[in-house]
Scaffold this motif. Structure first.
Motif, PDB file in Angstrom:
ATOM      1  N   ASP A 164       2.712  93.045  70.387  1.00  0.00           N
ATOM      2  CA  ASP A 164       2.616  91.737  69.738  1.00  0.00           C
ATOM      3  C   ASP A 164       3.974  91.040  69.684  1.00  0.00           C
ATOM      4  OD1 ASP A 164      -0.089  91.939  69.318  1.00  0.00           O
ATOM      5  OD2 ASP A 164       0.067  92.574  67.214  1.00  0.00           O
ATOM      6  N   MET A 165       5.036  91.807  69.467  1.00  0.00           N
ATOM      7  CA  MET A 165       6.373  91.206  69.424  1.00  0.00           C
ATOM      8  C   MET A 165       6.754  90.621  70.780  1.00  0.00           C
ATOM      9  SD  MET A 165       7.477  91.291  66.345  1.00  0.00           S
ATOM     10  CE  MET A 165       5.756  91.003  65.908  1.00  0.00           C
ATOM     11  N   VAL A 166       6.430  91.337  71.840  1.00  0.00           N
ATOM     12  CA  VAL A 166       6.696  90.806  73.186  1.00  0.00           C
ATOM     13  C   VAL A 166       5.921  89.511  73.406  1.00  0.00           C
ATOM     14  CG1 VAL A 166       6.438  91.231  75.661  1.00  0.00           C
ATOM     15  CG2 VAL A 166       7.251  93.063  74.169  1.00  0.00           C
ATOM     16  N   ALA A 167       4.672  89.501  72.974  1.00  0.00           N
ATOM     17  CA  ALA A 167       3.841  88.303  73.135  1.00  0.00           C
ATOM     18  C   ALA A 167       4.418  87.111  72.380  1.00  0.00           C
ATOM     19  CB  ALA A 167       2.417  88.595  72.664  1.00  0.00           C
ATOM     20  N   GLN A 168       5.169  87.387  71.313  1.00  0.00           N
ATOM     21  CA  GLN A 168       5.792  86.313  70.531  1.00  0.00           C
ATOM     22  C   GLN A 168       7.171  85.917  71.050  1.00  0.00           C
ATOM     23  OE1 GLN A 168       5.698  87.169  66.274  1.00  0.00           O
ATOM     24  NE2 GLN A 168       3.725  88.217  66.502  1.00  0.00           N
ATOM     25  N   GLY A 169       7.610  86.564  72.139  1.00  0.00           N
ATOM     26  CA  GLY A 169       8.875  86.181  72.752  1.00  0.00           C
ATOM     27  C   GLY A 169      10.073  87.011  72.366  1.00  0.00           C
ATOM     28  N   HIS A 170       9.849  88.116  71.659  1.00  0.00           N
ATOM     29  CA  HIS A 170      10.936  89.005  71.268  1.00  0.00           C
ATOM     30  C   HIS A 170      11.080  90.153  72.266  1.00  0.00           C
ATOM     31  CE1 HIS A 170      11.181  87.064  67.327  1.00  0.00           C
ATOM     32  NE2 HIS A 170       9.866  87.193  67.231  1.00  0.00           N
ATOM     33  N   ARG A 171      12.222  90.839  72.207  1.00  0.00           N
ATOM     34  CA  ARG A 171      12.354  92.130  72.887  1.00  0.00           C
ATOM     35  C   ARG A 171      11.730  93.190  71.987  1.00  0.00           C
ATOM     36  NH1 ARG A 171      18.179  94.019  74.336  1.00  0.00           N
ATOM     37  NH2 ARG A 171      17.040  95.584  75.556  1.00  0.00           N
ATOM     38  N   ALA A 172      11.064  94.137  72.614  1.00  0.00           N
ATOM     39  CA  ALA A 172      10.504  95.270  71.877  1.00  0.00           C
ATOM     40  C   ALA A 172      10.860  96.536  72.641  1.00  0.00           C
ATOM     41  CB  ALA A 172       8.996  95.133  71.737  1.00  0.00           C
ATOM     42  N   VAL A 173      11.426  97.501  71.927  1.00  0.00           N
ATOM     43  CA  VAL A 173      11.957  98.702  72.564  1.00  0.00           C
ATOM     44  C   VAL A 173      11.403  99.937  71.857  1.00  0.00           C
ATOM     45  CG1 VAL A 173      14.038  99.982  73.185  1.00  0.00           C
ATOM     46  CG2 VAL A 173      14.092  97.471  73.135  1.00  0.00           C
ATOM     47  N   LEU A 174      10.823 100.827  72.641  1.00  0.00           N
ATOM     48  CA  LEU A 174      10.441 102.155  72.150  1.00  0.00           C
ATOM     49  C   LEU A 174      11.532 103.113  72.604  1.00  0.00           C
ATOM     50  CD1 LEU A 174       8.435 104.105  70.827  1.00  0.00           C
ATOM     51  CD2 LEU A 174       7.286 104.288  73.036  1.00  0.00           C
ATOM     52  N   LEU A 175      12.225 103.697  71.626  1.00  0.00           N
ATOM     53  CA  LEU A 175      13.379 104.540  71.923  1.00  0.00           C
ATOM     54  C   LEU A 175      13.052 105.978  71.534  1.00  0.00           C
ATOM     55  CD1 LEU A 175      17.065 103.617  70.931  1.00  0.00           C
ATOM     56  CD2 LEU A 175      16.290 105.861  71.634  1.00  0.00           C
ATOM     57  N   PHE A 176      12.943 106.834  72.528  1.00  0.00           N
ATOM     58  CA  PHE A 176      12.700 108.249  72.272  1.00  0.00           C
ATOM     59  C   PHE A 176      14.031 108.943  71.999  1.00  0.00           C
ATOM     60  CE2 PHE A 176       8.790 107.537  74.941  1.00  0.00           C
ATOM     61  CZ  PHE A 176       7.884 107.800  73.924  1.00  0.00           C
ATOM     62  N   ALA A 177      14.167 109.496  70.789  1.00  0.00           N
ATOM     63  CA  ALA A 177      15.340 110.290  70.424  1.00  0.00           C
ATOM     64  C   ALA A 177      15.011 111.747  70.705  1.00  0.00           C
ATOM     65  CB  ALA A 177      15.685 110.094  68.951  1.00  0.00           C
ATOM     66  N   VAL A 178      15.582 112.279  71.769  1.00  0.00           N
ATOM     67  CA  VAL A 178      15.255 113.632  72.222  1.00  0.00           C
ATOM     68  C   VAL A 178      16.182 114.614  71.509  1.00  0.00           C
ATOM     69  CG1 VAL A 178      15.065 115.153  74.213  1.00  0.00           C
ATOM     70  CG2 VAL A 178      14.452 112.729  74.422  1.00  0.00           C
ATOM     71  N   LEU A 205       3.174  97.669  80.672  1.00  0.00           N
ATOM     72  CA  LEU A 205       2.700  96.511  81.429  1.00  0.00           C
ATOM     73  C   LEU A 205       2.928  95.217  80.658  1.00  0.00           C
ATOM     74  CD1 LEU A 205      -0.630  97.954  82.895  1.00  0.00           C
ATOM     75  CD2 LEU A 205       1.479  97.441  84.150  1.00  0.00           C
ATOM     76  N   ALA A 206       2.883  95.295  79.327  1.00  0.00           N
ATOM     77  CA  ALA A 206       3.077  94.112  78.496  1.00  0.00           C
ATOM     78  C   ALA A 206       4.543  93.714  78.361  1.00  0.00           C
ATOM     79  CB  ALA A 206       2.478  94.353  77.111  1.00  0.00           C
ATOM     80  N   GLY A 207       5.458  94.608  78.773  1.00  0.00           N
ATOM     81  CA  GLY A 207       6.882  94.284  78.709  1.00  0.00           C
ATOM     82  C   GLY A 207       7.678  95.016  77.651  1.00  0.00           C
ATOM     83  N   VAL A 208       7.056  95.982  76.976  1.00  0.00           N
ATOM     84  CA  VAL A 208       7.806  96.823  76.037  1.00  0.00           C
ATOM     85  C   VAL A 208       8.750  97.716  76.834  1.00  0.00           C
ATOM     86  CG1 VAL A 208       7.653  98.639  74.285  1.00  0.00           C
ATOM     87  CG2 VAL A 208       5.961  96.781  74.326  1.00  0.00           C
ATOM     88  N   GLU A 209      10.013  97.756  76.436  1.00  0.00           N
ATOM     89  CA  GLU A 209      10.996  98.599  77.098  1.00  0.00           C
ATOM     90  C   GLU A 209      10.910 100.015  76.529  1.00  0.00           C
ATOM     91  OE1 GLU A 209      14.939  96.729  76.976  1.00  0.00           O
ATOM     92  OE2 GLU A 209      13.903  94.855  76.471  1.00  0.00           O
TER      93      GLU A 209
END
Length: 237
Positions: A164-178, A205-209
């Motif tokens: 949803d954040m990407v759809a609103q024009g923001h960057r969205a990042v899922l960061l895996f802390a290993v 596919l939606a643009g989440v990094e």
């Protein structure tokens, strides 16, 4: 991050938040476990537990389980409270290049349509804000790292919020802390939570990094030094 720790031997983990350990003098005691996950491969009887001690006299269990040293000598940070602390340190040190250059960094900001809080909101000059969701990875299976280690409806919700954040024009990042010394790449655990794995593909596919950074462990003289320092591959499977 430097933690003052002492070793013990794990007897068993139970009720999610508790574990019984045997101290070096053979005394048995109960410690607090801040990890609500399945902890697969991270809590085997006879593993070495490295625990910290709280000075808070009101705590029923003053010892906290911080690190597991497995019987094949892997180090695993099982205290999930540490993941965001370690990532915050790494962000301020500029280790995570994809997110460097921010002008402001806020924690636990309310956002989204499903009553969520984002782990970090990074603000930049002249570019969109970055909504950063941190997930701790400790599951090693057949030589690879996976998330999650149990079905996670909360994690599924977070993926929807990031999209949803990407759809609103923001960057969205899922960061895996290993936080497992034996993990050198990360993938979605479709064999554990197929819904999460499906949503993760949709998020890409939606643009989440999606990025993954690994911690190193240095243990000496009653303390462990943990630092997030190395980017490792996220693998689509």
């Amino acid at each position: 991050m430097i933690l003052q720790v002492k070793p013990a031997t794990l007897i068993k983990r139970y009720k999610r938040f508790l574990a019984d350990i045997e101290l070096n003098d053979a005394e048995e005691t109960t410690i607090h476990c801040a990890n609500t996950g399945a902890m697969k491969g991270c809590a085997e009887p006879d593993d070495t537990v490295w625990y910290s001690t709280s000075s808070n006299k009101k705590r029923k269990y003053p010892f906290s389980w911080e690190i597991t040293q497995s019987q094949n000598n892997h180090f695993i940070c099982v205290n999930t409270l540490r993941a965001n602390q370690l990532i915050e340190e790494a962000l301020y040190r500029g280790v995570i290049k994809e997110l460097s250059g921010f002008t402001d960094l806020k924690r636990e900001v309310k956002y989204g349509n499903e009553n969520s809080r984002i782990d970090f909101l990074a603000t930049y000059n002249h570019v969109p804000d970055a909504y950063i969701e941190v997930k701790s990875v400790t599951l090693l299976d057949n030589g690879h790292g996976y998330f999650p280690d149990a079905v996670t409806t909360r994690g599924q919700k977070h993926l929807r919020e990031l999209m949803d954040m990407v759809a609103q024009g923001h960057r969205a990042v899922l960061l895996f802390a290993v936080l497992h010394s034996g993990i050198n790449d990360v993938a979605a655990a479709s064999h554990i939570d197929p819904t999460y794995a499906k949503l993760l593909k949709e998020a890409l596919l939606a643009g989440v990094e999606i990025i993954a950074y690994k911690a190193t462990f240095s243990l000496k003289l009653g303390e462990v030094d943990i630092n997030v320092v190395e980017k490792i591959p996220f693998i689509e499977r």
